[in-house]
Scaffold this active site. Structure first.
Site, PDB file in Angstrom:
ATOM      1  CD1 TRP A 142      -1.742  -2.027   1.821  1.00 54.94           C
ATOM      2  CD2 TRP A 142      -2.278  -1.643  -0.324  1.00 54.94           C
ATOM      3  NE1 TRP A 142      -3.258  -3.161   1.737  1.00 54.94           N
ATOM      4  CE2 TRP A 142      -3.544  -3.331   0.685  1.00 54.94           C
ATOM      5  CE3 TRP A 142      -3.347  -0.852  -1.584  1.00 54.94           C
ATOM      6  CZ2 TRP A 142      -4.524  -3.241   0.407  1.00 54.94           C
ATOM      7  CZ3 TRP A 142      -4.158  -1.835  -2.163  1.00 54.94           C
ATOM      8  CH2 TRP A 142      -4.699  -2.836  -1.231  1.00 54.94           C
ATOM      9  CG  ASP A 163      -3.585   3.613   3.451  1.00 61.10           C
ATOM     10  OD1 ASP A 163      -4.515   3.588   4.763  1.00 61.10           O
ATOM     11  OD2 ASP A 163      -2.893   2.970   3.018  1.00 61.10           O
ATOM     12  CE  LYS A 219      -8.461  -3.675   3.379  1.00 59.66           C
ATOM     13  NZ  LYS A 219      -7.622  -2.544   2.932  1.00 59.66           N
TER      14      LYS A 219
HETATM   15  C1  LIG Z   1      -6.681  -2.355   2.067  1.00 62.57           C
HETATM   16  C2  LIG Z   1      -6.191  -1.199   1.814  1.00 62.57           C
HETATM   17  C3  LIG Z   1      -5.964  -0.001   1.559  1.00 62.57           C
HETATM   18  C4  LIG Z   1      -6.979  -0.171  -0.320  1.00 62.57           C
HETATM   19  O1  LIG Z   1      -8.454   0.743   0.373  1.00 62.57           O
HETATM   20  P1  LIG Z   1      -9.627   0.162  -0.739  1.00 62.57           P
HETATM   21  O2  LIG Z   1     -10.194   1.107  -0.141  1.00 62.57           O
HETATM   22  O3  LIG Z   1     -10.069  -0.730  -1.700  1.00 62.57           O
HETATM   23  O4  LIG Z   1      -9.259   1.479  -1.941  1.00 62.57           O
HETATM   24  C5  LIG Z   1      -5.399   1.095   1.278  1.00 62.57           C
HETATM   25  N1  LIG Z   1      -4.055   1.071   2.713  1.00 62.57           N
HETATM   26  C6  LIG Z   1      -4.165   0.368   3.244  1.00 62.57           C
HETATM   27  C7  LIG Z   1      -3.184  -0.017   4.300  1.00 62.57           C
HETATM   28  C8  LIG Z   1      -4.871  -0.898   3.418  1.00 62.57           C
HETATM   29  O5  LIG Z   1      -5.262  -1.716   4.402  1.00 62.57           O
END
Ligand SMILES: *Cc1c(COP(=O)(O)O)cnc(C)c1O
Length: 362
Positions: free
Chosen positions: A103, A172, A196
């Site tokens: 990511w 993030d 998540k």
């Molecule tokens: C799942 C995830 C993403 C991607 O998320 P989307 O909503 O599918 O774009 C980005 N960063 C992290 C840390 C993730 O776990």
């Protein structure tokens, strides 16, 4: 509840059962309006109350200072990979990124489209098994921010503390937001896709310090400027109503449990049980180095690929679902976010012990 299994999926992921039940009823008839939750106008007083309460509860749970805006956006966490540098960088401006997994790599790629990127730390060579220690990297003096991924969902690593930097942090937090207390005042911006730890897919939470809203270059498309959404309370266009509503219910559930300090204790307990089961023998091997271990995602291997396939199949047969590892890493992964019940971890640990006893390595 009888027909439910323990779902270790990495996202979309397990939500509190009581939230699912309430959402099921509200989808058909929301608050006695005779209109379903996903049919009601986003400008109705009923929905505006939902959005306002959701924001207020997020502010309370994260102790978000008043000089920060909370935005409910679409496009997933992945859209923030470009929205962050599009709004905060520009020609000649620099961002510092810590490369700790898939990511962060994606975010680095996008940032290069809008400015200069410096990457003073990368654990890629060693299979992203760890996050950096304080002092192992420096933030460039002329950098606008230090960007990092708080929890690396695929590799099962997590920053135990905030990275050290004299610049503002950008994070993030898609896979560990609200899993522990965080000092929001150290950040310029925090974002998280909901699927998540917050709710269903479809909404991305952005928490942004308000002085950053005016940095956006003038030629930025309206929808992609943070200020557009901040000025309109995330109602510039139709927001993802259903996802915001479910997130609101998840936040109420978390408040009832006791907030981030209380859930952190539960998360630690779940993770400690699982890591203890991994460490007890050489049969199971965790991917992450110990000091970098995630409380949210636990990737691990068995002695052979064949045993891993058998493990996943037999676990599924006894109601332990979603244990297949990410396609880039293989093996197994147990995702145990806030709403994942402790009983599920207890059951997995028992299953792991039985499986190892019945299927010795050749
Ligand atoms: C799942 C995830 C993403 C991607 O998320 P989307 O909503 O599918 O774009 C980005 N960063 C992290 C840390 C993730 O776990």
């Amino acid at each position: 509840m009888a027909d439910r299994v323990f779902n270790f999926a990495p996202g979309p992921a397990t939500l509190p059962y009581e939230v699912l039940q309430k959402a099921g009823q509200d989808v058909v008839n929301f608050q006695q309006t005779g209109i379903g939750l996903i049919e009601i106008s986003h400008r109705s007083k009923e929905f505006i109350a939902v959005a306002d309460e959701t924001e207020a509860n997020l502010r309370e749970l994260m102790a978000i200072p008043s000089n920060y805006k909370v935005l409910f956006l679409q496009g997933g966490a992945s859209s923030q990979f470009f929205m962050v540098p599009m709004n905060l960088l520009g020609p000649g401006k620099k961002g510092t990124y810590l490369n700790t997994g898939a990511w962060s790599k994606k975010a680095i790629k996008e940032a290069k489209l809008f400015g200069t990127v410096e990457v003073p730390f990368s654990s890629e060579e060693s299979g992203f098994k760890r996050v950096p220690k304080p002092g192992e990297y420096a933030t460039a003096d002329d950098s606008e921010y230090l960007y990092y991924v708080s929890n690396n969902t695929i590799y099962g690593t997590q920053f135990p503390d905030l990275p050290v930097s004299d610049k503002m942090l950008i994070s993030d937090m898609s896979s560990d937001i609200l899993s522990r207390p965080v000092d929001v005042s150290r950040f310029g911006l925090i974002f998280a896709g909901a699927q998540k730890n917050l709710g269903p897919a479809g909404v991305t939470v952005v928490i942004i310090r308000d002085d950053l809203l005016t940095r956006t270059p003038a030629n930025t498309p309206t929808m992609l400027a943070y200020k557009t959404h901040a000025d309109k309370g995330s109602m510039f266009n139709t927001p993802p109503c259903f996802s915001i509503y479910v997130m609101g219910e998840v936040l109420k559930w978390l408040k009832k449990i006791g907030g981030t300090a209380a859930i952190e204790k539960i998360n630690k307990k779940k993770a400690e049980m699982l890591y203890a089961a991994i460490d007890r023998t050489d049969y199971y091997r965790g991917h992450a180095e110990k000091e970098s271990r995630s409380l949210m995602n636990v990737p691990f291997n068995l002695p052979t690929k064949e045993l891993e396939a058998k493990f996943i199949a037999e676990a599924t047969a006894v109601g332990l679902n979603g244990l297949k590892g990410h396609r880039s890493l293989g093996g197994c992964r147990a995702s145990i976010y806030n709403a994942f019940p402790l009983e599920g971890v207890v059951k997995l640990v028992e299953f792991m012990q039985e499986f190892a006893a019945k299927n010795p390595a050749a």
